[in-house]
Design a protein around this motif. Structure first.
Motif, PDB file in Angstrom:
ATOM      1  N   MET A 121      -4.168  -1.910 -18.325  1.00  0.00           N
ATOM      2  CA  MET A 121      -4.907  -2.957 -17.645  1.00  0.00           C
ATOM      3  C   MET A 121      -6.058  -2.347 -16.850  1.00  0.00           C
ATOM      4  N   PRO A 122      -7.223  -3.022 -16.767  1.00  0.00           N
ATOM      5  CA  PRO A 122      -8.295  -2.508 -15.910  1.00  0.00           C
ATOM      6  C   PRO A 122      -7.815  -2.424 -14.454  1.00  0.00           C
ATOM      7  N   LYS A 123      -8.345  -1.446 -13.724  1.00  0.00           N
ATOM      8  CA  LYS A 123      -7.856  -1.170 -12.377  1.00  0.00           C
ATOM      9  C   LYS A 123      -7.877  -2.391 -11.462  1.00  0.00           C
ATOM     10  N   ASP A 124      -9.011  -3.121 -11.425  1.00  0.00           N
ATOM     11  CA  ASP A 124      -9.117  -4.230 -10.461  1.00  0.00           C
ATOM     12  C   ASP A 124      -8.097  -5.329 -10.767  1.00  0.00           C
ATOM     13  N   GLU A 125      -7.866  -5.557 -12.060  1.00  0.00           N
ATOM     14  CA  GLU A 125      -6.884  -6.566 -12.453  1.00  0.00           C
ATOM     15  C   GLU A 125      -5.482  -6.132 -12.006  1.00  0.00           C
ATOM     16  N   ALA A 126      -5.178  -4.856 -12.242  1.00  0.00           N
ATOM     17  CA  ALA A 126      -3.865  -4.324 -11.869  1.00  0.00           C
ATOM     18  C   ALA A 126      -3.665  -4.396 -10.361  1.00  0.00           C
ATOM     19  N   VAL A 127      -4.734  -4.066  -9.601  1.00  0.00           N
ATOM     20  CA  VAL A 127      -4.624  -4.093  -8.142  1.00  0.00           C
ATOM     21  C   VAL A 127      -4.334  -5.515  -7.661  1.00  0.00           C
ATOM     22  N   ALA A 128      -4.989  -6.492  -8.282  1.00  0.00           N
ATOM     23  CA  ALA A 128      -4.754  -7.885  -7.881  1.00  0.00           C
ATOM     24  C   ALA A 128      -3.288  -8.258  -8.089  1.00  0.00           C
ATOM     25  N   ILE A 129      -2.747  -7.885  -9.250  1.00  0.00           N
ATOM     26  CA  ILE A 129      -1.334  -8.186  -9.521  1.00  0.00           C
ATOM     27  C   ILE A 129      -0.430  -7.402  -8.571  1.00  0.00           C
ATOM     28  N   GLY A 130      -0.773  -6.125  -8.372  1.00  0.00           N
ATOM     29  CA  GLY A 130       0.014  -5.289  -7.475  1.00  0.00           C
ATOM     30  C   GLY A 130       0.086  -5.876  -6.070  1.00  0.00           C
ATOM     31  N   GLU A 131      -1.053  -6.329  -5.576  1.00  0.00           N
ATOM     32  CA  GLU A 131      -1.076  -6.904  -4.223  1.00  0.00           C
ATOM     33  C   GLU A 131      -0.254  -8.180  -4.156  1.00  0.00           C
ATOM     34  N   LYS A 132      -0.305  -8.941  -5.253  1.00  0.00           N
ATOM     35  CA  LYS A 132       0.466 -10.185  -5.286  1.00  0.00           C
ATOM     36  C   LYS A 132       1.961  -9.881  -5.106  1.00  0.00           C
ATOM     37  N   TYR A 133       2.438  -8.844  -5.810  1.00  0.00           N
ATOM     38  CA  TYR A 133       3.873  -8.555  -5.734  1.00  0.00           C
ATOM     39  C   TYR A 133       4.246  -7.822  -4.445  1.00  0.00           C
ATOM     40  N   LEU A 134       3.311  -7.035  -3.901  1.00  0.00           N
ATOM     41  CA  LEU A 134       3.575  -6.442  -2.583  1.00  0.00           C
ATOM     42  C   LEU A 134       3.727  -7.560  -1.551  1.00  0.00           C
ATOM     43  N   ALA A 135       2.867  -8.581  -1.662  1.00  0.00           N
ATOM     44  CA  ALA A 135       2.958  -9.711  -0.736  1.00  0.00           C
ATOM     45  C   ALA A 135       4.284 -10.442  -0.941  1.00  0.00           C
ATOM     46  N   LYS A 136       4.715 -10.515  -2.184  1.00  0.00           N
ATOM     47  CA  LYS A 136       5.952 -11.247  -2.494  1.00  0.00           C
ATOM     48  C   LYS A 136       7.159 -10.611  -1.802  1.00  0.00           C
ATOM     49  N   VAL A 137       7.171  -9.273  -1.738  1.00  0.00           N
ATOM     50  CA  VAL A 137       8.295  -8.614  -1.054  1.00  0.00           C
ATOM     51  C   VAL A 137       7.968  -8.372   0.422  1.00  0.00           C
ATOM     52  N   GLY A 138       6.843  -8.939   0.887  1.00  0.00           N
ATOM     53  CA  GLY A 138       6.501  -8.890   2.304  1.00  0.00           C
ATOM     54  C   GLY A 138       5.973  -7.559   2.787  1.00  0.00           C
ATOM     55  N   LEU A 139       5.359  -6.772   1.907  1.00  0.00           N
ATOM     56  CA  LEU A 139       4.923  -5.434   2.314  1.00  0.00           C
ATOM     57  C   LEU A 139       3.465  -5.155   1.958  1.00  0.00           C
ATOM     58  N   LEU A 140       2.653  -6.207   1.941  1.00  0.00           N
ATOM     59  CA  LEU A 140       1.246  -5.999   1.607  1.00  0.00           C
ATOM     60  C   LEU A 140       0.579  -5.056   2.620  1.00  0.00           C
TER      61      LEU A 140
END
Lengths: 259, 290
Positions: A121-140
């Protein structure tokens, strides 16, 4: 058994030998979509091995494993195509007892590693998804922190986010709270409860009986590499039929372990 | 901030615990400094005794002064040889380690054979075989019609030196790389595989970055050892430190002067190298600092 809408995992006659040790003795079961299945049993009963055979961290000696439409047949001496194993692994996320975060990467780096290296995946796309899941577990807010600066509970939540980011169809949890200090167990169980309530299909090996009681749709008691008894929590905890299940649960009650 | 706000701030009460801690810390610091000064003095005394002793025995520092530049010119050659060789050796060592850890019996066999053969024979013999032995085979090959292949086996002294040092250190460092890779917990590999990384991706992205960080001090040690072992290539007439020192020492029978100069140059090189290695180690520790 044929795959249909009501089965997402199907395992047939799964055997695992470690040398002369017969760890899994022809285990068969299936899991429905959105089901939370909890495996309980003594240490050494084979419940972790069962989980690890599903995604080939241990290669099964023989048996058939189907997950979300991917079927792998193993037999002694037969080499399984690595592509089939990869396809199977991508259907499942796994969370480990020891977290196994990559220490040389930040929290975000851990979460996007699979997206970038495996899914290309392109980096920016991956970062967006990564941040979404970090937020989901409350650790953004821990986005750029290296694992060594995180508590055990935080590490495990990042590890859960790392698996979720690959958007698997099933989540496997192998004793996810066993390495945690007691006061850190709750935050991890909370994340898992949330996932269950959102309809994530989960297989959980755990000793947290109250969690199992609250969250599980079905409990499987494993002993000596066999499924001894299975059913909804009420049946297993309050009216176990098999004597081995009764003895195991009684020893747990007496052992003062979060029942 | 204005001047008034600073003045208006109530004076902070001296915290007794804090000042006691500070006092203890500065005391420890002073002690450590004092200790270092003492150790330094011992070093200085030892060097002084050596120097005075040598001067009493007709040691001629003036000779060093005259030919200092000539030997110094070899430093770059020595460094160049060592840097090129450690780089090639690291690549060989990585391949060797992957071979030794591979499930593939051919890769395992080749890697094991390489390590055993090279570690079991003296570096000096390896240098002779590459510099003197290979051209002999090359001539034979040329007479059999393989002209280009035969010619390519005749290497210059510098090429031979780099090849021999790389092969030799690659074998020792294979074991260092192997140990480094094996020291990474199995869980790291499992986590990577469960995410869908292939074995090679797992090695490249997860295992090697951690392993290399662990073995940096060992690679640094090897680099230091190599700088000194590179003196052996002087037997082929490569104009590095040892060869240059030997040339003048022999001519004027000033062996002590020239070889002490050479020894001092190697010593300085290794001190600088270990200082650089320490800095690199600190920089790479970044992710592991609390």
């Amino acid at each position: 058994m044929l795959m249909n809408d009501n089965v997402i995992i199907n395992v047939e006659r799964l055997h695992k030998w470690f040398g002369k040790l017969h760890v899994l003795k022809g285990v068969s079961f299936s899991v429905s979509p959105k089901e939370v299945m909890v495996l309980i049993g003594r240490s050494g009963s084979g419940k972790s091995t069962l989980l690890r055979c599903l995604n080939f961290l241990e290669e099964p000696s023989s048996g058939v494993i189907s997950v979300a439409g991917e079927t792998v047949v193993t037999a002694p001496g037969k080499r399984v195509d690595p592509k089939k194993i990869l396809a199977l692994r991508l259907k499942m996320g796994m969370v480990f007892q020891e977290f196994n975060l990559f220490p040389h990467m930040t929290a975000l780096g851990n979460v996007i590693e699979g997206l970038i290296t495996v899914k290309k995946m392109p980096k920016d796309e991956a970062v967006a998804i990564g941040e979404k899941y970090l937020a989901k577990v409350g650790l953004l807010d821990k986005r750029d922190v290296f694992p060594i600066r995180l508590s055990g509970g935080q590490k495990q939540r990042i590890a859960i986010a790392r698996s979720l980011a690959m958007e698997p169809q099933v989540m496997l949890f192998d004793e996810p709270t066993s390495a945690l200090d007691p006061e850190l167990i709750g935050e991890v169980l909370d994340v898992m409860k949330q996932l269950a309530s959102e309809g994530t299909t989960m297989m959980v090996v755990t000793h947290e009986m109250s969690f199992a009681n609250d969250v599980a749709d079905r409990i499987i008691y494993v002993d000596h590499g066999e499924i001894v008894e299975q059913g909804p929590p009420d049946q297993i905890f309050n009216h176990p039929v098999d004597e081995r299940t009764q003895i195991f649960l009684r020893s747990f009650l007496c052992g003062d372990r979060s029942v | 901030m204005t001047v008034e706000t600073i003045i208006e701030k109530p004076p902070e009460k001296p915290d007794a615990d804090q000042s006691m801690g500070d006092a203890l810390l500065s005391h420890q610091k002073r002690n450590r400094l004092f200790q270092n000064v003492k150790i330094g003095s011992v070093w200085a005394a030892l060097i002084l005794i050596l120097a005075v002793g040598l001067l009493q025995l007709r040691f001629d520092p003036g000779y060093i002064g005259e030919h200092y530049g000539f030997v110094m010119q070899g430093v770059l050659t020595t460094l160049g040889l060592s840097v090129a060789s450690i780089l090639i050796a690291s690549v060989l060592a990585l391949l060797g380690a992957l071979g030794r850890l591979s499930q593939n019996s051919i890769a395992q066999g080749i890697a094991g054979f390489y390590v055993s053969l090279v570690r079991g024979t003296p570096l000096l013999i390896q240098i002779y075989i590459i510099y003197l032995g290979l051209p002999q085979i090359g001539t034979q090959l040329q007479s059999m019609g393989f002209t280009d292949l035969g010619k390519s086996l005749t290497l210059t002294a510098i090429q031979s030196g780099i090849l021999a040092l790389s092969l030799n250190y690659g074998a020792y460092m294979t074991e260092i790389f192997r140990a480094g890779i094996q020291s990474i917990s199995h869980g790291q590999r499992e986590a990577a595989l469960s995410l869908g990384l292939s074995s090679w991706q797992t090695m490249r992205r997860i295992i090697l970055p951690q392993a290399i960080k662990i073995i940096i001090p060992d690679i640094g040690n090897q680099f230091i050892a190599m700088q000194k072992d590179s003196a052996l290539v002087s037997v082929m007439g490569v104009w590095e430190i040892t060869y240059r020192a030997n040339r003048f020492g022999r001519k004027d029978s000033k062996f002590m002067e020239m070889f002490i100069l050479a020894a001092a140059l190697y010593w300085i090189l290794t001190i600088v190298s270990s200082w650089l290695e320490e800095r690199l180690e600190k920089r790479m520790a970044h992710a592991y600092e609390r």
